[in-house]
Scaffold this active site. Structure first.
Site, PDB file in Angstrom:
ATOM      1  N   LYS A 153       0.867  -1.172   0.000  1.00  0.00           N
ATOM      2  CA  LYS A 153       0.000   0.000   0.000  1.00  0.00           C
ATOM      3  C   LYS A 153       0.911   1.231   0.000  1.00  0.00           C
ATOM      4  O   LYS A 153       1.619   1.487   0.979  1.00  0.00           O
ATOM      5  CB  LYS A 153      -0.904  -0.009   1.236  1.00  0.00           C
ATOM      6  N   ASP A 288     -15.112   0.317   9.326  1.00  0.00           N
ATOM      7  CA  ASP A 288     -15.560   0.566   7.949  1.00  0.00           C
ATOM      8  C   ASP A 288     -15.747  -0.758   7.206  1.00  0.00           C
ATOM      9  O   ASP A 288     -15.055  -1.040   6.221  1.00  0.00           O
ATOM     10  CB  ASP A 288     -14.524   1.444   7.233  1.00  0.00           C
TER      11      ASP A 288
END
Length: 565
Positions: A153, A288
């Protein structure tokens, strides 16, 4: 600090604050326009006002997407603040998802060289096409010399500089709004801006996300049905995060799950159980859980991705939630309101009657069996309506819990139409309902406290009866009857009468101004205009008060609850 790498950055430092202030001015002007009764063709109705508010919320969401990374994350944070934003805006912002194009692959390679240095040589095969691209970073699959399959990432270049610029402008906006006598009343916009700045700048540090991922993985090490990718610490840094590559089927792809021989209903139940464990047992949860962050492995295991947004429930709050759950399970609206007030969720010194009626509506409509399929959605909607412009200040972590549960319930229903999170939650809520998760001592202490309270009240009954009888005999007893709804209606009637009187007066002054304008001395038209100015301002204030008093009546179920009082 390195010099800006392109003229575009220099231009952004000049134009971007202007772009943000333009959005603020457009938003405030739009809200002012929406609040004017004469701006609605055919007259203002609750339906037309709600439709316009939804359009305004969708417009604001699209503007946040155009402004990019910082505002996308800001919108996600503000979606946890229904005490400062209307319900429609909160719901729109909660669905705010990143739609950002990928940045070039040479930039990815350059960032890996900068962040990893000599360790970059461990990467022997880095995919050119990203697996995903978001506002903060994009993800690339890679292979290591050891044969380990991983993902990187990588943070977008220049993001921290842009974040700091946007957040600085937002703090200026918050300071201006805070000074407004109406917009700043009861809301700490400056404090909210500072908290958003702290949270967003922390999210730019991928070392914190690595710690979250490691802690979250530790919670489920003994559960083979839950998989969380491990962190490769030696290949992670402030702007690069390296995790194990765990492929899977997207959790809302029901057809693909069936083709793979996986039971969607079992996946939904497994996911719900894992989520309830996070909340009740660990107090550390994924905040989330939308379908993009959940997948299913070939053996049916549930995979969690993306640990940038995590929530935490303190022991004190978990204990308090336990007492709230007990009160809610007993349909005890008064007890639940008392617990909320003791927790500081409801402001002190307010009339609890209207709040108690609204809580009773929630408990009766949303938590009465048989449970509807969208019970969490309904609870979240009622909660948002209840909190905004009411004496509530809910902790953000509780809103994140409600929003996460509501999101996961939607995922569960996409897998199994008969999915009910409330039904699955019963065994996990039992510890909260009995001992708040703190063992039998807590239950014993609670029973002792209630017994002592009942005993002290019982011992005081004879004395209070004797005092009351004595006052009746002496003629000193006065009975005060307070009808909250009647008081409110009388107040609104008085305001309406004042408004009507001022409307007639304004009409008379308008007629006088028209006659004087047509007379031989038109300069005298200034007299009725000057006299009408303070009357007009007073009339506008009365309209604002009438609108504010009428909001409570517009909440669904309040009128019925008032008749049952």
């Amino acid at each position: 600090m390195a010099a800006p790498s392109s003229p575009g950055i220099l231009l952004s430092r000049f134009w971007r604050p202007l772009r943000i202030w333009r959005l603020v001015v457009q938003l405030l002007a739009g809200l002012w326009w929406d609040g004017r009764p004469w701006s609605y063709p055919g007259g203002r109705t609750p339906e037309r006002q709600a439709a316009r508010q939804r359009r305004r919320a969708r417009w604001l969401t699209s503007q946040f997407l155009e402004l990019g990374s910082a505002f996308i994350k800001l919108g996600q944070l503000l979606s946890a603040r229904p005490d400062v934003l209307p319900a429609d805006v909160v719901e729109e912002l909660a669905h705010l998802q990143d739609r950002v194009p990928a940045f070039p692959f040479p930039v990815v390679e350059s960032l890996l060289e900068q962040e990893l240095g000599e360790r970059r040589a461990e990467i022997i095969d880095l995919a050119v096409e990203p697996l995903g691209s978001a506002s903060l970073a994009q993800v690339h699959r890679a292979s290591l010399r050891s044969g380990r399959q991983v993902v990187f990432k990588v943070q977008r270049p220049g993001l921290e500089r842009l974040f700091r610029l946007d957040l600085e402008v937002l703090q200026q906006v918050a300071a201006v709004v805070q000074r407004h006598p109406r917009w700043g009343a009861g809301r700490d916009w400056v404090g909210i801006a500072k908290e958003c700045r702290r949270v967003l700048l922390r999210e730019l540090d991928f070392r914190l996300e690595a710690e979250h991922a490691a802690r979250f993985r530790q919670q489920f090490l003994d559960d083979p049905g839950i998989r969380i990718p491990a962190v490769i610490w030696e290949l992670s840094s402030r702007r690069v995060l390296c995790l194990d590559y765990l492929p899977g089927i997207k959790i809302n792809d029901r057809e693909a799950l069936v083709r793979a021989g996986i039971d969607p209903a079992a996946v939904a139940e497994k996911g719900a159980a894992s989520y309830l464990q996070q909340l009740v047992r660990f107090g550390f949860f994924h905040a989330d859980p939308h379908p993009g962050n959940l997948a299913v492995a070939g053996d049916g295991s549930l995979i969690y991705y993306d640990f940038g947004m995590m929530g935490q429930i303190s022991e004190r709050l978990r204990s308090r939630i336990g007492r709230m759950v007990r009160a809610a399970a007993a349909r005890d609206a008064s007890g639940l309101v008392d617990e909320l007030q003791q927790a500081g969720v409801i402001a002190q010194g307010i009339d609890p009657g209207p709040v108690r009626r609204l809580v009773r509506v929630m408990l009766t409509e949303a938590l009465t069996p048989p449970f509807s399929a969208n019970v969490l959605d309904k609870l979240s909607g009622d909660l948002y309506e209840l909190v905004y412009d009411q004496p509530f200040r809910l902790p953000p972590e509780l809103i994140f819990v409600m929003r996460a549960l509501s999101t996961f319930e939607g995922v569960g229903r996409s897998l199994d139409p008969g999915f009910s999170l409330v039904t699955i939650a019963r065994p996990y809520l039992l510890p909260l309902m009995t001992a708040s998760g703190n063992g039998p001592n807590e239950l014993f202490n609670e029973i002792s406290r209630q017994a002592a309270e009942v005993g002290s009240r019982a011992l005081g009954i004879p004395r209070r009866l004797e005092e009351s009888l004595s006052r009746i005999e002496q003629g000193d007893l006065q009975v005060l009857i307070r009808a909250g709804e009647t008081d409110r209606l009388l107040r609104r009637l008085a305001l309406a009468q004042q408004s009507s009187g001022q409307s007639f007066l304004l009409g008379g002054l308008a007629v006088a101004a028209a006659l004087l304008a047509a007379s031989s001395r038109p300069a005298l038209v200034a007299v009725p205009l000057v006299l009408g100015l303070p009357v007009g301002l007073s009339w506008l204030k009365l309209q604002s008060r009438l609108k504010r008093d009428g909001r409570l009546d517009q909440l669904p179920g309040v009128a019925a609850a008032s008749r049952r009082e």
